[in-house]
Design a protein around this motif. Structure first.
Motif, PDB file in Angstrom:
ATOM      1  N   ARG A 127      10.956 -18.415  12.407  1.00  0.00           N
ATOM      2  CA  ARG A 127       9.703 -18.550  11.639  1.00  0.00           C
ATOM      3  C   ARG A 127      10.035 -19.131  10.285  1.00  0.00           C
ATOM      4  NH1 ARG A 127       5.352 -15.748  13.627  1.00  0.00           N
ATOM      5  NH2 ARG A 127       4.407 -15.453  11.604  1.00  0.00           N
ATOM      6  N   PRO A 128       9.512 -20.300  10.035  1.00  0.00           N
ATOM      7  CA  PRO A 128       9.918 -21.024   8.831  1.00  0.00           C
ATOM      8  C   PRO A 128       9.245 -20.501   7.560  1.00  0.00           C
ATOM      9  CG  PRO A 128       8.277 -22.275  10.024  1.00  0.00           C
ATOM     10  CD  PRO A 128       8.509 -21.023  10.808  1.00  0.00           C
ATOM     11  N   ARG A 129       9.082 -19.207   7.460  1.00  0.00           N
ATOM     12  CA  ARG A 129       8.547 -18.660   6.219  1.00  0.00           C
ATOM     13  C   ARG A 129       9.545 -17.621   5.745  1.00  0.00           C
ATOM     14  NH1 ARG A 129       3.852 -16.965   5.682  1.00  0.00           N
ATOM     15  NH2 ARG A 129       2.882 -18.133   7.369  1.00  0.00           N
ATOM     16  N   SER A 130       9.502 -17.341   4.459  1.00  0.00           N
ATOM     17  CA  SER A 130      10.519 -16.427   3.969  1.00  0.00           C
ATOM     18  C   SER A 130      10.143 -14.988   4.294  1.00  0.00           C
ATOM     19  CB  SER A 130      10.697 -16.617   2.472  1.00  0.00           C
ATOM     20  OG  SER A 130       9.477 -16.389   1.826  1.00  0.00           O
ATOM     21  N   GLY A 167      19.821   1.126   3.392  1.00  0.00           N
ATOM     22  CA  GLY A 167      18.816   0.280   2.747  1.00  0.00           C
ATOM     23  C   GLY A 167      19.425  -0.627   1.692  1.00  0.00           C
ATOM     24  N   ARG A 168      20.281  -0.055   0.849  1.00  0.00           N
ATOM     25  CA  ARG A 168      20.871  -0.863  -0.247  1.00  0.00           C
ATOM     26  C   ARG A 168      21.763  -1.975   0.307  1.00  0.00           C
ATOM     27  NH1 ARG A 168      21.127   3.613  -4.756  1.00  0.00           N
ATOM     28  NH2 ARG A 168      18.893   3.527  -5.166  1.00  0.00           N
ATOM     29  N   GLU A 169      22.548  -1.641   1.360  1.00  0.00           N
ATOM     30  CA  GLU A 169      23.431  -2.673   1.916  1.00  0.00           C
ATOM     31  C   GLU A 169      22.635  -3.812   2.531  1.00  0.00           C
ATOM     32  OE1 GLU A 169      26.762  -1.448   4.136  1.00  0.00           O
ATOM     33  OE2 GLU A 169      27.359   0.057   2.644  1.00  0.00           O
ATOM     34  N   LEU A 170      21.555  -3.446   3.245  1.00  0.00           N
ATOM     35  CA  LEU A 170      20.737  -4.498   3.853  1.00  0.00           C
ATOM     36  C   LEU A 170      20.029  -5.323   2.778  1.00  0.00           C
ATOM     37  CD1 LEU A 170      19.244  -2.558   6.907  1.00  0.00           C
ATOM     38  CD2 LEU A 170      20.873  -4.466   6.999  1.00  0.00           C
ATOM     39  N   GLU A 171      19.574  -4.672   1.718  1.00  0.00           N
ATOM     40  CA  GLU A 171      18.932  -5.424   0.632  1.00  0.00           C
ATOM     41  C   GLU A 171      19.908  -6.424   0.014  1.00  0.00           C
ATOM     42  OE1 GLU A 171      17.219  -2.697  -2.216  1.00  0.00           O
ATOM     43  OE2 GLU A 171      15.410  -2.451  -0.987  1.00  0.00           O
ATOM     44  N   ALA A 172      21.148  -5.977  -0.175  1.00  0.00           N
ATOM     45  CA  ALA A 172      22.141  -6.861  -0.778  1.00  0.00           C
ATOM     46  C   ALA A 172      22.451  -8.040   0.140  1.00  0.00           C
ATOM     47  CB  ALA A 172      23.419  -6.072  -1.082  1.00  0.00           C
ATOM     48  N   ARG A 173      22.535  -7.764   1.443  1.00  0.00           N
ATOM     49  CA  ARG A 173      22.883  -8.843   2.378  1.00  0.00           C
ATOM     50  C   ARG A 173      21.730  -9.806   2.618  1.00  0.00           C
ATOM     51  NH1 ARG A 173      26.978  -7.391   6.097  1.00  0.00           N
ATOM     52  NH2 ARG A 173      26.579  -9.384   7.119  1.00  0.00           N
ATOM     53  N   THR A 179      16.165  -9.095   0.262  1.00  0.00           N
ATOM     54  CA  THR A 179      14.748  -8.769   0.437  1.00  0.00           C
ATOM     55  C   THR A 179      14.588  -7.252   0.346  1.00  0.00           C
ATOM     56  OG1 THR A 179      12.885  -9.227   1.906  1.00  0.00           O
ATOM     57  CG2 THR A 179      14.888  -8.541   2.963  1.00  0.00           C
ATOM     58  N   PRO A 180      13.408  -6.754  -0.077  1.00  0.00           N
ATOM     59  CA  PRO A 180      13.232  -5.300  -0.137  1.00  0.00           C
ATOM     60  C   PRO A 180      13.326  -4.666   1.256  1.00  0.00           C
ATOM     61  CG  PRO A 180      11.445  -6.454  -1.292  1.00  0.00           C
ATOM     62  CD  PRO A 180      12.232  -7.493  -0.556  1.00  0.00           C
ATOM     63  N   ALA A 192       7.844   1.154  11.005  1.00  0.00           N
ATOM     64  CA  ALA A 192       8.768   0.830   9.910  1.00  0.00           C
ATOM     65  C   ALA A 192       8.245  -0.362   9.116  1.00  0.00           C
ATOM     66  CB  ALA A 192      10.163   0.553  10.463  1.00  0.00           C
ATOM     67  N   ALA A 193       7.708  -1.362   9.843  1.00  0.00           N
ATOM     68  CA  ALA A 193       7.140  -2.531   9.153  1.00  0.00           C
ATOM     69  C   ALA A 193       5.919  -2.123   8.335  1.00  0.00           C
ATOM     70  CB  ALA A 193       6.766  -3.605  10.177  1.00  0.00           C
ATOM     71  N   THR A 194       5.133  -1.185   8.866  1.00  0.00           N
ATOM     72  CA  THR A 194       3.949  -0.709   8.139  1.00  0.00           C
ATOM     73  C   THR A 194       4.356  -0.081   6.813  1.00  0.00           C
ATOM     74  OG1 THR A 194       2.782  -0.338  10.216  1.00  0.00           O
ATOM     75  CG2 THR A 194       1.951   0.850   8.290  1.00  0.00           C
ATOM     76  N   ARG A 195       5.443   0.700   6.841  1.00  0.00           N
ATOM     77  CA  ARG A 195       5.941   1.285   5.599  1.00  0.00           C
ATOM     78  C   ARG A 195       6.365   0.185   4.614  1.00  0.00           C
ATOM     79  NH1 ARG A 195       8.250   6.054   3.860  1.00  0.00           N
ATOM     80  NH2 ARG A 195       6.367   6.967   4.695  1.00  0.00           N
ATOM     81  N   ALA A 196       6.988  -0.874   5.152  1.00  0.00           N
ATOM     82  CA  ALA A 196       7.423  -1.974   4.282  1.00  0.00           C
ATOM     83  C   ALA A 196       6.225  -2.702   3.674  1.00  0.00           C
ATOM     84  CB  ALA A 196       8.306  -2.947   5.061  1.00  0.00           C
TER      85      ALA A 196
END
Ligand SMILES: [Zn+2]
Length: 346
Positions: free
Chosen positions: A73-76, A109-115, A118-119, A324-328
């Motif tokens: 999906r070509p959106r960020s 969460g922090r590791e995934l955010e760093a990699r 994105t929040p 999980a996406a709803t929480r995001a």
């Protein structure tokens, strides 16, 4: 904090404006997909099994699956939501304790955010599924909702006053480990006598094997359904009960009684208006619903019993990743900016 404006206003089709990926990290599987704000999964779900790799390798796997989805999906990507079969500290996205994954204190969460840059929001998988049922499923619009999920284990959570309650350590709704029998059967948690130790899929299997060992002369039906005693599981109990096997029927009936008592205790304590039972064991044993209804009628205080409507919910395989996406969306991409100078959309 900069609030990112919601792009729905510029896009007539909310399905194409999905900007969150939901991830379901279970004990043996990893699934992920794009999710629209409407709660609908968009595009294909990516799925793979895993054999409990160390946390660093699992982070690599999640990053890989997210990058695959991102390339489609070509959106960020604007936020990621992760539901994990674990105790999670939601405020910083860390996994406190994941017996199925063999993790303690992983800053997921922090590791995934760093990699990913994105929040990232992380929450327990049963809480994520509860969120999906409440916001996008049959619990929609109900602000006093108890969801009990009976699969291999037992989980769930409670919505009260229109909020998914968190508790002191984001573990609100660990209903599987409420104690049903003092000093009872050993649970997979450190405790004994938990509801899960009687009605979880693993516990039904364990009780069936014990019954077959204790009453070998009555266990032919169970053994035939399973192939051999060691392979006896909840599915074999279901099959043998359908064939009229008396021992299997006893196990089903005992399990229904335990679930009824457990849910009745929760209804007394929590006073929900709607109770939804879901998960693989609920799907496989339709006789459990009337047993729970009867137990609530028999064991609950009149105000709690009269208030509670009980039903089942067919949880689809996307429930955790959608929740999980709803929480995001809720935390990372609020629909309407709330409070704070400069938060308006102009
Ligand atoms: Zn337990």
């Amino acid at each position: 904090v900069t609030l990112v404006p919601d792009d729905r206003s510029n896009d007539p089709d909310p399905e194409t404006s999905s900007s969150v990926i939901g991830v379901d990290l279970g004990g043996t599987k990893l699934a992920a997909g794009w999710v629209a704000r409407t709660g609908r999964r968009v595009g294909p779900r990516r799925y793979r099994t895993h054999a409990n790799p160390p946390a660093a390798a699992m982070v690599d796997e999640i990053v890989q699956i997210v990058e695959e989805l991102r390339s489609e999906r070509p959106r960020s990507l604007r936020a990621l939501g992760v539901g994990v079969a674990a105790q999670v500290r939601e405020r910083d996205g860390s996994v406190s304790y994941a017996p199925n994954l063999g993790w303690t204190g992983v800053p997921l969460g922090r590791e995934l955010e760093a990699r990913l840059g994105t929040p990232v929001e992380v929450l327990n998988d049963a809480r994520a599924a509860t969120l999906a049922v409440w916001r996008h499923g049959p619990g929609r619009g109900e602000d006093e909702l108890l969801v009990v999920i009976v699969g291999t284990g037992v989980g769930g959570s409670l919505v009260s006053g229109g909020h998914l309650l968190g508790g002191a350590s984001d573990a609100f709704g660990e209903v599987g480990h409420s104690i049903l029998v003092s000093g009872g059967r050993k649970c997979h948690c450190p405790g004994r006598g938990c509801l899960e130790a009687y009605v979880g899929g693993w516990a039904i299997a364990e009780r069936a094997r014990e019954s077959a060992d204790a009453f070998p002369e009555r266990a032919a039906g169970l053994r035939a359904a399973a192939g051999r005693t060691g392979a006896l599981d909840a599915r074999a109990v279901r099959a043998a009960a359908d064939d009229g096997d008396p021992l299997a029927r006893e196990i089903v009936s005992e399990t229904a009684g335990s679930l009824g008592q457990g849910v009745a205790g929760l209804v007394n304590a929590l006073n929900p208006r709607q109770v939804l039972l879901g998960g693989g064991i609920i799907d496989a044993f339709p006789e459990f619903l009337p047993a729970v209804v009867e137990a609530i009628r028999a064991h609950c205080q009149p105000p709690a019993a009269l208030a509670a409507r009980v039903g089942t919910v067919a949880l689809d395989p996307d429930s955790v990743l959608v929740g999980a996406a709803t929480r995001a969306y809720d935390n990372g991409l609020p629909l309407r900016p709330t409070g704070g100078a400069g938060a308006g959309r102009g």
